[in-house]
Design a protein around this motif. Structure first.
Motif, PDB file in Angstrom:
ATOM      1  N   ASP A 199      -2.235   5.624  -2.955  1.00  0.00           N
ATOM      2  CA  ASP A 199      -3.317   4.651  -3.125  1.00  0.00           C
ATOM      3  C   ASP A 199      -4.371   4.763  -2.032  1.00  0.00           C
ATOM      4  O   ASP A 199      -5.555   4.539  -2.284  1.00  0.00           O
ATOM      5  N   CYS A 200      -3.921   5.059  -0.804  1.00  0.00           N
ATOM      6  CA  CYS A 200      -4.777   4.857   0.367  1.00  0.00           C
ATOM      7  C   CYS A 200      -5.239   6.122   1.067  1.00  0.00           C
ATOM      8  O   CYS A 200      -6.224   6.083   1.806  1.00  0.00           O
TER       9      CYS A 200
ATOM     10  N   SER B  85     -12.760   4.365  -5.136  1.00  0.00           N
ATOM     11  CA  SER B  85     -12.986   2.937  -5.331  1.00  0.00           C
ATOM     12  C   SER B  85     -11.687   2.212  -5.626  1.00  0.00           C
ATOM     13  O   SER B  85     -10.711   2.808  -6.088  1.00  0.00           O
ATOM     14  N   TRP B  86     -11.689   0.934  -5.288  1.00  0.00           N
ATOM     15  CA  TRP B  86     -10.644   0.021  -5.740  1.00  0.00           C
ATOM     16  C   TRP B  86     -11.226  -0.810  -6.867  1.00  0.00           C
ATOM     17  O   TRP B  86     -12.327  -1.366  -6.741  1.00  0.00           O
ATOM     18  N   THR B  87     -10.498  -0.928  -7.955  1.00  0.00           N
ATOM     19  CA  THR B  87     -10.901  -1.794  -9.048  1.00  0.00           C
ATOM     20  C   THR B  87      -9.720  -2.678  -9.422  1.00  0.00           C
ATOM     21  O   THR B  87      -8.609  -2.186  -9.612  1.00  0.00           O
ATOM     22  N   PHE B  88      -9.961  -3.971  -9.501  1.00  0.00           N
ATOM     23  CA  PHE B  88      -8.931  -4.938  -9.847  1.00  0.00           C
ATOM     24  C   PHE B  88      -9.403  -5.702 -11.086  1.00  0.00           C
ATOM     25  O   PHE B  88     -10.402  -6.417 -11.033  1.00  0.00           O
TER      26      PHE B  88
ATOM     27  N   TRP C 290     -13.495   0.741   3.977  1.00  0.00           N
ATOM     28  CA  TRP C 290     -14.235   0.218   2.837  1.00  0.00           C
ATOM     29  C   TRP C 290     -15.608  -0.232   3.285  1.00  0.00           C
ATOM     30  O   TRP C 290     -15.882  -0.380   4.478  1.00  0.00           O
TER      31      TRP C 290
ATOM     32  N   ARG D 194       0.834  -1.204   0.000  1.00  0.00           N
ATOM     33  CA  ARG D 194       0.000   0.000   0.000  1.00  0.00           C
ATOM     34  C   ARG D 194       0.870   1.256   0.000  1.00  0.00           C
ATOM     35  O   ARG D 194       1.970   1.272   0.544  1.00  0.00           O
TER      36      ARG D 194
ATOM     37  N   ASN E 165     -14.691   2.817  -1.156  1.00  0.00           N
ATOM     38  CA  ASN E 165     -14.109   3.294   0.093  1.00  0.00           C
ATOM     39  C   ASN E 165     -14.723   4.644   0.451  1.00  0.00           C
ATOM     40  O   ASN E 165     -14.924   5.494  -0.420  1.00  0.00           O
TER      41      ASN E 165
ATOM     42  N   GLU F  56      -3.368  -7.370 -11.202  1.00  0.00           N
ATOM     43  CA  GLU F  56      -4.254  -6.919 -10.128  1.00  0.00           C
ATOM     44  C   GLU F  56      -5.062  -8.079  -9.573  1.00  0.00           C
ATOM     45  O   GLU F  56      -5.244  -8.195  -8.354  1.00  0.00           O
TER      46      GLU F  56
END
Length: 275
Positions: A29-30, A206-209, A148, A25, A268, A214
């Motif tokens: 990113d966070c 948002s997190w997108t993988f 989240w 992390r 998030n 990823e």
């Protein structure tokens, strides 16, 4: 600052695979929502720092300041990795302590920023942690919290192994009084914890993988949680899963990792409070 409480349990656990995931992390990113508020000489507290990658990134943003990373005793292996990484990278303005976020071991009004990333949704008393973060923040400083909302979590396409994982973690969460909707309740918790609502700013990201890398990254940590973590141990002991289910969960996540159409996304929620 409150009196110390009994040492809380760590609901995931510190296996090498899980810690290595957390160690990837970054502050960008966070906690990108916090970075524009930072000044080079600020003193920052990072509660629930784990292996300290976010902590060390924050230290780079405040070269004339200092950053303290804090985590519970159960996170000792991660904290050791954080200290080693700080030494290797020559980051002298970051230190790491052991303590409980429900009873922070610092005087009131000590820090310019009190930050916490993905902690409140795994704690029995998020309101108390918010109170503690506010107490140790100086007037004019900032409380910054990101959580989240697992109720928004999409894993596509679904399969039986991933469904078993989500059922397992959901039951363990529920047993510990932890719901799936932490993110959307963050502003409510802040009000209940005594924050002035007019000073609370809520944002989302948002997190997108989706890419193969990823998917391998996030799917790998889910496999570790499904097999190695305290979640998995509790679920097996309680009879929430059978002895065969960890393999089913591992294979389900591998199926998702290998699927070129695989995608995961989650929302998030971010709180920035100007004290």
């Amino acid at each position: 600052m409150s009196q110390p409480q009994a040492q809380p349990e760590y609901y995931v656990g510190q296996t090498d695979n899980i810690v290595d995931h957390w160690a990837q992390r970054t502050a960008q990113d966070c906690c990108a929502y916090l970075l524009p508020s930072l000044q080079p000489d600020m003193h920052i507290l990072d509660v629930g720092c784990g292996p300290g990658s976010i902590t060390l990134d924050l230290a780079r943003h405040v070269p004339q300041g200092r950053v303290v990373g804090l985590d519970i005793a159960a996170a000792a292996p991660a904290l050791q990795k954080a200290r080693s990484r700080a030494a290797q990278e020559g980051i002298a303005n970051a230190t790491f302590d052991t303590g409980d976020g429900h009873a922070l071991p610092y005087a009131d009004a000590t820090f310019d920023v009190a930050h916490s990333h993905q902690v409140l949704q795994s704690c029995r008393d998020p309101l108390q942690i918010l109170r503690e973060l506010r107490c140790v923040t100086k007037p004019g400083g900032f409380v910054a919290v990101r959580v989240w909302d697992s109720g928004s979590w999409i894993v596509h396409p679904p399969n039986d192994g991933v469904a078993a994982f989500r059922a397992m973690t959901g039951r363990v969460h529920a047993e510990r009084g932890l719901g799936p909707y932490a993110g959307r309740n963050l502003h409510v918790w802040a009000r209940q914890a005594g924050f002035d609502s007019s000073r609370v700013k809520i944002t989302t990201s948002s997190w997108t993988f989706r890419t193969p890398g990823e998917r391998a990254h996030i799917g790998g940590v889910m496999q570790a949680i499904g097999q190695e973590s305290e979640f998995a141990q509790i679920a097996l002991k309680k009879g929430y899963v059978t002895a065969e289910d960890p393999k089913k969960i591992r294979d389900g996540w591998q199926q998702w990792i290998d699927d070129e159409e695989g995608l995961s996304a989650v929302i998030n929620f971010e709180l920035l409070y100007h004290k």
